[in-house]
Scaffold this motif. Structure first.
Motif, PDB file in Angstrom:
ATOM      1  N   SER A  29       0.821  -1.211   0.000  1.00 27.26           N
ATOM      2  CA  SER A  29       0.000   0.000   0.000  1.00 27.26           C
ATOM      3  C   SER A  29       0.855   1.260   0.000  1.00 27.26           C
ATOM      4  O   SER A  29       0.449   2.302  -0.546  1.00 27.26           O
ATOM      5  N   GLY A  30       2.033   1.179   0.611  1.00 27.56           N
ATOM      6  CA  GLY A  30       2.923   2.333   0.633  1.00 27.56           C
ATOM      7  C   GLY A  30       3.333   2.755  -0.758  1.00 27.56           C
ATOM      8  O   GLY A  30       3.342   3.950  -1.091  1.00 27.56           O
ATOM      9  N   LEU A  31       3.671   1.771  -1.605  1.00 25.43           N
ATOM     10  CA  LEU A  31       4.051   2.076  -2.984  1.00 25.43           C
ATOM     11  C   LEU A  31       2.872   2.699  -3.739  1.00 25.43           C
ATOM     12  O   LEU A  31       3.044   3.657  -4.492  1.00 25.43           O
ATOM     13  N   LEU A  32       1.680   2.150  -3.511  1.00 23.21           N
ATOM     14  CA  LEU A  32       0.501   2.684  -4.184  1.00 23.21           C
ATOM     15  C   LEU A  32       0.250   4.131  -3.786  1.00 23.21           C
ATOM     16  O   LEU A  32      -0.121   4.962  -4.622  1.00 23.21           O
ATOM     17  N   ARG A  33       0.448   4.453  -2.519  1.00 20.04           N
ATOM     18  CA  ARG A  33       0.267   5.838  -2.074  1.00 20.04           C
ATOM     19  C   ARG A  33       1.299   6.762  -2.710  1.00 20.04           C
ATOM     20  O   ARG A  33       0.983   7.894  -3.097  1.00 20.04           O
ATOM     21  N   THR A 164      -6.829   3.125  -6.444  1.00 20.50           N
ATOM     22  CA  THR A 164      -7.765   3.027  -5.320  1.00 20.50           C
ATOM     23  C   THR A 164      -8.249   1.598  -5.113  1.00 20.50           C
ATOM     24  O   THR A 164      -8.263   1.093  -3.978  1.00 20.50           O
ATOM     25  N   VAL A 165      -8.661   0.933  -6.193  1.00 25.96           N
ATOM     26  CA  VAL A 165      -9.185  -0.428  -6.033  1.00 25.96           C
ATOM     27  C   VAL A 165      -8.065  -1.422  -5.721  1.00 25.96           C
ATOM     28  O   VAL A 165      -8.289  -2.434  -5.039  1.00 25.96           O
ATOM     29  N   GLN A 166      -6.845  -1.120  -6.178  1.00 23.16           N
ATOM     30  CA  GLN A 166      -5.725  -1.994  -5.848  1.00 23.16           C
ATOM     31  C   GLN A 166      -5.389  -1.894  -4.362  1.00 23.16           C
ATOM     32  O   GLN A 166      -5.069  -2.898  -3.704  1.00 23.16           O
ATOM     33  N   ASP A 167      -5.464  -0.689  -3.834  1.00 23.93           N
ATOM     34  CA  ASP A 167      -5.227  -0.500  -2.401  1.00 23.93           C
ATOM     35  C   ASP A 167      -6.299  -1.237  -1.594  1.00 23.93           C
ATOM     36  O   ASP A 167      -6.008  -1.824  -0.541  1.00 23.93           O
ATOM     37  N   TRP A 168      -7.526  -1.225  -2.083  1.00 24.15           N
ATOM     38  CA  TRP A 168      -8.619  -1.939  -1.424  1.00 24.15           C
ATOM     39  C   TRP A 168      -8.363  -3.441  -1.475  1.00 24.15           C
ATOM     40  O   TRP A 168      -8.625  -4.163  -0.509  1.00 24.15           O
ATOM     41  N   ARG A 169      -7.803  -3.910  -2.574  1.00 21.74           N
ATOM     42  CA  ARG A 169      -7.499  -5.337  -2.710  1.00 21.74           C
ATOM     43  C   ARG A 169      -6.411  -5.762  -1.724  1.00 21.74           C
ATOM     44  O   ARG A 169      -6.461  -6.861  -1.149  1.00 21.74           O
ATOM     45  N   VAL A 170      -5.408  -4.902  -1.519  1.00 22.87           N
ATOM     46  CA  VAL A 170      -4.338  -5.229  -0.573  1.00 22.87           C
ATOM     47  C   VAL A 170      -4.926  -5.485   0.815  1.00 22.87           C
ATOM     48  O   VAL A 170      -4.501  -6.406   1.526  1.00 22.87           O
ATOM     49  N   ALA A 171      -5.923  -4.690   1.176  1.00 23.59           N
ATOM     50  CA  ALA A 171      -6.523  -4.818   2.512  1.00 23.59           C
ATOM     51  C   ALA A 171      -7.540  -5.951   2.602  1.00 23.59           C
ATOM     52  O   ALA A 171      -7.673  -6.587   3.649  1.00 23.59           O
ATOM     53  N   HIS A 172      -8.241  -6.258   1.503  1.00 23.20           N
ATOM     54  CA  HIS A 172      -9.346  -7.224   1.561  1.00 23.20           C
ATOM     55  C   HIS A 172      -9.103  -8.486   0.730  1.00 23.20           C
ATOM     56  O   HIS A 172      -9.929  -9.408   0.737  1.00 23.20           O
ATOM     57  N   PRO A 176     -13.415  -4.749  -4.899  1.00 26.17           N
ATOM     58  CA  PRO A 176     -14.750  -4.423  -4.372  1.00 26.17           C
ATOM     59  C   PRO A 176     -15.866  -4.767  -5.356  1.00 26.17           C
ATOM     60  O   PRO A 176     -15.647  -4.830  -6.568  1.00 26.17           O
ATOM     61  N   ASP A 177     -17.053  -4.993  -4.809  1.00 28.80           N
ATOM     62  CA  ASP A 177     -18.216  -5.247  -5.652  1.00 28.80           C
ATOM     63  C   ASP A 177     -18.632  -3.974  -6.394  1.00 28.80           C
ATOM     64  O   ASP A 177     -19.073  -4.028  -7.536  1.00 28.80           O
ATOM     65  N   ASP A 178     -18.517  -2.861  -5.703  1.00 30.58           N
ATOM     66  CA  ASP A 178     -18.974  -1.580  -6.243  1.00 30.58           C
ATOM     67  C   ASP A 178     -17.981  -0.502  -5.823  1.00 30.58           C
ATOM     68  O   ASP A 178     -17.786  -0.274  -4.630  1.00 30.58           O
ATOM     69  N   VAL A 179     -17.351   0.149  -6.780  1.00 30.50           N
ATOM     70  CA  VAL A 179     -16.297   1.107  -6.435  1.00 30.50           C
ATOM     71  C   VAL A 179     -16.842   2.381  -5.809  1.00 30.50           C
ATOM     72  O   VAL A 179     -16.079   3.146  -5.209  1.00 30.50           O
ATOM     73  N   SER A 180     -18.138   2.630  -5.942  1.00 30.05           N
ATOM     74  CA  SER A 180     -18.686   3.825  -5.302  1.00 30.05           C
ATOM     75  C   SER A 180     -18.549   3.728  -3.782  1.00 30.05           C
ATOM     76  O   SER A 180     -18.480   4.745  -3.086  1.00 30.05           O
ATOM     77  N   ALA A 181     -18.488   2.492  -3.279  1.00 30.25           N
ATOM     78  CA  ALA A 181     -18.354   2.285  -1.838  1.00 30.25           C
ATOM     79  C   ALA A 181     -16.970   2.680  -1.332  1.00 30.25           C
ATOM     80  O   ALA A 181     -16.784   2.918  -0.139  1.00 30.25           O
ATOM     81  N   VAL A 182     -15.987   2.744  -2.230  1.00 30.01           N
ATOM     82  CA  VAL A 182     -14.630   3.117  -1.812  1.00 30.01           C
ATOM     83  C   VAL A 182     -14.270   4.523  -2.299  1.00 30.01           C
ATOM     84  O   VAL A 182     -13.103   4.906  -2.311  1.00 30.01           O
ATOM     85  N   GLY A 183     -15.284   5.282  -2.702  1.00 30.38           N
ATOM     86  CA  GLY A 183     -15.074   6.691  -3.035  1.00 30.38           C
ATOM     87  C   GLY A 183     -14.431   6.953  -4.378  1.00 30.38           C
ATOM     88  O   GLY A 183     -13.706   7.942  -4.534  1.00 30.38           O
ATOM     89  N   VAL A 184     -14.676   6.094  -5.367  1.00 31.82           N
ATOM     90  CA  VAL A 184     -14.106   6.295  -6.700  1.00 31.82           C
ATOM     91  C   VAL A 184     -15.109   7.049  -7.587  1.00 31.82           C
ATOM     92  O   VAL A 184     -16.223   6.576  -7.794  1.00 31.82           O
ATOM     93  N   PRO A 185     -14.733   8.215  -8.120  1.00 34.59           N
ATOM     94  CA  PRO A 185     -15.649   9.017  -8.945  1.00 34.59           C
ATOM     95  C   PRO A 185     -15.650   8.579 -10.408  1.00 34.59           C
ATOM     96  O   PRO A 185     -15.085   9.252 -11.281  1.00 34.59           O
ATOM     97  N   LEU A 186     -16.276   7.449 -10.694  1.00 29.75           N
ATOM     98  CA  LEU A 186     -16.266   6.921 -12.057  1.00 29.75           C
ATOM     99  C   LEU A 186     -16.879   7.893 -13.056  1.00 29.75           C
ATOM    100  O   LEU A 186     -16.395   8.027 -14.186  1.00 29.75           O
ATOM    101  N   GLN A 187     -17.958   8.551 -12.684  1.00 26.07           N
ATOM    102  CA  GLN A 187     -18.647   9.439 -13.619  1.00 26.07           C
ATOM    103  C   GLN A 187     -17.771  10.598 -14.055  1.00 26.07           C
ATOM    104  O   GLN A 187     -17.904  11.107 -15.167  1.00 26.07           O
TER     105      GLN A 187
END
Length: 228
Positions: A29-33, A164-172, A176-187
């Motif tokens: 996660s450090g590298l991703l940040r 963002t989703v890669q960082d979520w994968r490191v932790a989980h 994720p099922d839905d990236v809106s839950a992790v604050g990703v502004p797809l639109q």
């Protein structure tokens, strides 16, 4: 215009390479940040179509005006005995007013379908122009730089989403099922997120230049698929 095209292409190559690095990092996660912080410095600094297209418009307007101001001008013959040269130059520019209006609208447009419509209009108007300067200018091709810039900005957004989703994968240990839950502004980037059934991979889908349907912008395949 050539430098603009080169800049867009170079930035695109760099972003794609960075995306591959991000999607291959399953435990740091450090590298991703660090990557995210470095990438954020380019926000608002990526190549733009505005400067190149405005320069092209000014060059073409200048060429048309000069064509009317000199006796050698392609459309000067026949009018030179009746009208002042400045009037002829102004007439040349007035004749192409709709063409320049479309070019200005391409510069300001933020909708891909509108950009495509305007570029086709520029292509038709250029082909029908009474000026050889306009017909030979390849203005429609130059205007397509706006589409290339849009693609680049979408790829930039896709890399931000990937981080963002890669960082979520490191932790989980899955995506994720839905990236809106992790604050990703797809639109914001006109992207769609499609995870694989096992949540070990995903696709980011979005429009691209001349494609009629959405295409894959970035894809992280599940480990089993990548190993085959």
């Amino acid at each position: 215009m050539m430098m603009g095209m080169v800049g867009v292409a170079s930035a695109g190559i760099g972003l794609k390479a960075l995306a591959q690095l991000v999607m291959s990092d399953d435990d740091d996660s450090g590298l991703l940040r660090e990557i995210s912080q470095g990438l954020s410095r380019f926000e608002g600094q990526l190549p733009s179509a505005e400067t190149g297209l405005k320069s092209e418009r000014l060059w073409l307007q200048n060429a048309l005006a000069l064509d009317g101001l000199t006796s050698e001008g392609g459309r000067y013959q026949g009018f030179g005995l009746l009208l002042p040269r400045r009037a002829i130059a102004a007439w040349h520019l007035w004749q192409e007013r709709d063409l320049f209006r479309d070019l200005d609208r391409v510069i300001d447009a933020h909708d891909r379908r509108e950009e495509l419509r305007l570029i086709e209009s520029i292509k038709r108007r250029s082909a029908k122009s009474g000026s050889a300067i306009v017909r030979d200018s390849e203005l429609a091709s130059d205007a397509s730089l706006a589409l290339a810039v849009d693609d680049l900005l979408r790829l930039y957004g896709a890399v931000q989403v990937a981080i963002t989703v890669q960082d979520w994968r490191v932790a989980h240990h899955r995506y994720p099922d839905d990236v809106s839950a992790v604050g990703v502004p797809l639109q914001q980037y006109d992207l769609q997120y499609q995870p694989t059934p096992d949540r070990q991979g995903y696709k980011l889908i979005g429009p691209r230049a001349w494609e009629t349907a959405d295409v894959i912008i970035l894809e992280r395949q599940p480990p089993a698929v990548r190993a085959e």
